[in-house]
Design an enzyme around this catalytic site. Sequence first.
Site, mmCIF file in Angstrom:
data_model
loop_
_atom_site.group_PDB
_atom_site.id
_atom_site.type_symbol
_atom_site.label_atom_id
_atom_site.label_comp_id
_atom_site.label_asym_id
_atom_site.label_seq_id
_atom_site.Cartn_x
_atom_site.Cartn_y
_atom_site.Cartn_z
ATOM 1 N N ASP A 131 0.738 -0.979 0.051
ATOM 2 C CA ASP A 131 -0.108 0.054 0.560
ATOM 3 C C ASP A 131 1.077 0.943 0.467
ATOM 4 O OD1 ASP A 131 -2.614 1.113 0.585
ATOM 5 O OD2 ASP A 131 -3.319 -0.784 0.964
ATOM 6 N N ASP A 174 -3.205 4.817 -2.842
ATOM 7 C CA ASP A 174 -4.083 5.172 -1.520
ATOM 8 C C ASP A 174 -4.526 6.820 -2.176
ATOM 9 O OD1 ASP A 174 -5.753 4.541 0.623
ATOM 10 O OD2 ASP A 174 -5.252 6.319 1.705
ATOM 11 N N GLU A 228 -6.763 4.096 -5.917
ATOM 12 C CA GLU A 228 -7.854 3.952 -5.212
ATOM 13 C C GLU A 228 -7.977 5.488 -5.323
ATOM 14 O OE1 GLU A 228 -9.993 3.771 -0.936
ATOM 15 O OE2 GLU A 228 -7.797 4.432 -1.391
ATOM 16 N N HIS A 259 -11.072 -3.701 2.827
ATOM 17 C CA HIS A 259 -10.972 -3.153 4.311
ATOM 18 C C HIS A 259 -12.220 -2.403 4.686
ATOM 19 C CE1 HIS A 259 -8.547 -0.404 2.838
ATOM 20 N NE2 HIS A 259 -8.279 -0.297 3.577
ATOM 21 N N ASP A 260 -12.228 -1.264 4.196
ATOM 22 C CA ASP A 260 -13.650 -0.661 4.013
ATOM 23 C C ASP A 260 -14.488 -1.106 3.463
ATOM 24 O OD1 ASP A 260 -11.369 2.099 4.093
ATOM 25 O OD2 ASP A 260 -10.596 1.731 2.537
HETATM 26 C C1 GLC Z 1 -8.640 4.875 2.148
HETATM 27 C C2 GLC Z 1 -8.283 3.932 3.010
HETATM 28 C C3 GLC Z 1 -9.083 3.736 4.163
HETATM 29 C C4 GLC Z 1 -7.781 4.953 4.520
HETATM 30 C C5 GLC Z 1 -7.976 6.477 3.569
HETATM 31 C C6 GLC Z 1 -7.031 7.406 4.250
HETATM 32 O O1 GLC Z 1 -9.725 4.678 1.961
HETATM 33 O O2 GLC Z 1 -8.537 1.748 2.438
HETATM 34 O O3 GLC Z 1 -8.966 2.104 4.751
HETATM 35 O O4 GLC Z 1 -8.826 4.886 5.761
HETATM 36 O O5 GLC Z 1 -7.980 5.813 2.432
HETATM 37 O O6 GLC Z 1 -5.751 6.855 4.022
#
Ligand code: GLC
Length: 569
Positions: free
Chosen positions: A104, A206, A264, A336-337
């Site tokens: 990540d 991220d 992402e 995980h979100d």
């Molecule tokens: C992304 C991650 C998440 C995190 C956010 C801030 O969306 O997947 O888990 O809280 O970024 O880093």
Amino acid sequence: MKTRMTITPKHWQEAVVYQIYPRSFMDANGDGIGDLRGIIGKLDYLRKLGVDVVWLSPIYRSPGDDNGYDISDYREIAEEFGTMDDWRELRDGLHERGMRLVMDLVINHTSDEHPWFEASRASRDNPYRHYYIWRDPKPDGSEPNNWVSVFGGSAWQFDEVTGQYYLHLFSRKQPDLNWTHPKVRESLYDMIRWWIGQGIDGFRMDVINYISKTEELPDAERHGGARYAWGGDYFVSGPRFLEFLAEMNEQALSARPGLLTVGEMPGVTPEQAHRYTGDPAYGMNMVFQFEHVDIDGGGGDWFRAGWSPRELKGILHKWQLALSDEGWNSLYLNNHDQPRAVSRFGQDREHRVASAKMLATLLHTLKGTPYVYQGEELGMTNTYFPSIRDYRDVATRNAYFEQVELHGVHPARMLEAIHRKSRDNARTPMQWTGGANAGFTTGTPWIGINPNYREINAAQAVDDPNSVFTYYRRLIALRKAHPDVLVYGRYEAFAEWHEHIYAYTRTAASGERWLVMLNLTAIDSWLQLPDHLRHDARDVILGNYPLMAEWDIMEVSLRPYEARVYRLR
Ligand code: GLC
Ligand code: CA
């Protein structure tokens, strides 16, 4: 470094990626927190499943305000996860088994405990001051603008030391980096090159489409009476975003050709994704889009629940078409979100196994790179914790406080929303066995274990020919055996109007054509095949119910959550 992998130029298109959330995967030393040695002990499980790539959610040093998405040292492993030596052993263990390691990359923000931020906040003339985004209060002392943080409340935090506010799109312990400052970018590229030098095989980036903010940071348009508003217009795919991507590719990512990269990107449109993944200059193999997981308002919209199967297939279909010639899709149903896919898009009671397999079929037969989130291959479900005190996620806790304490929402109503939507649904520990603590730890787990582990666990599933796990194995093996159809084959949907069934074909360059039919509901449903698909012979490739040897030439009826894949001849 030894590696036995053959890397084809498009290996990331042929791969199946497995996401590990290290804190909840396997605890090797009994402190209740998953760790790298725990993962090392499970590599043969991953090999058995057949995945090609492992993506680790952050394992870097971090105070853990957002479970590692708040990094205080990019070049160290968090103590609770282990050491760099453990990490090297994990890397080699994966490589020896023909799997690659993706890390990540959290570079929109750091932790407020990162030395850069500690220096930045120390004084206005500190050399690190401009590593972050500082602004004066408005004349009345209030925040520089009205942006809301993703985790609730203002996106600004006042800092007494220097009398200014800093921007944090996430928690106040996650200050946003100032990407317009060249030194920030140089420092980050340097760190990326360093990790590439350590032998990693890719990055999941991220919230990468948030890195460029509109210079003036204007107020967002407010809806209703809320004090803070979503400022996305001013930072989602912001003014210099593509310039930064291209530069990062040129100066860092291209140091190792063949990296797997996935960005992402909340809020990304199909047109943008086409542009970003279609042009190699951006170094972005694929993106995580959010449309299908925002179908019920997503995690931010706590009280919205409804969605229809027709809407879901409409979204997936649109993305399949948008990236059919240039560009490439990622495919995922949870992470995980997000809540667990089977609880959200399937049904986690009497149809749990059937619906988990149906969703698995969807994931592996659409065009794109499938991402399997840990436990999904067991059909793990949402968790229904009785009290807010059982939840650990900063977003869930903030939202509970905001809704219940500030807006007067009834606690039971909020808890029900949390049961449906909390990120902790995906973060309960992996269910390895039916024994104590699901075999995850010999200590006290950092978050509660889903009580259904006695029934749903890996020990039960790995050798059971009818398990969700075995079904995932078969699908992953099928993708490897038939890349011409399942990876590269053309996608065409039919019966798009159908309320229950998602039906499509995948056609290889050779003309070989497979037919996929998925019942997205618990209702028995039937479908008439269009003329051109009424072939004489069909081979059954796969299904999640015992299949009838013969089926009607014109009409197919599907049982609850039934999935069928045929080869047409
Ligand atoms: C992304 C991650 C998440 C995190 C956010 C801030 O969306 O997947 O888990 O809280 O970024 O880093
Ligand atoms: Ca541990």
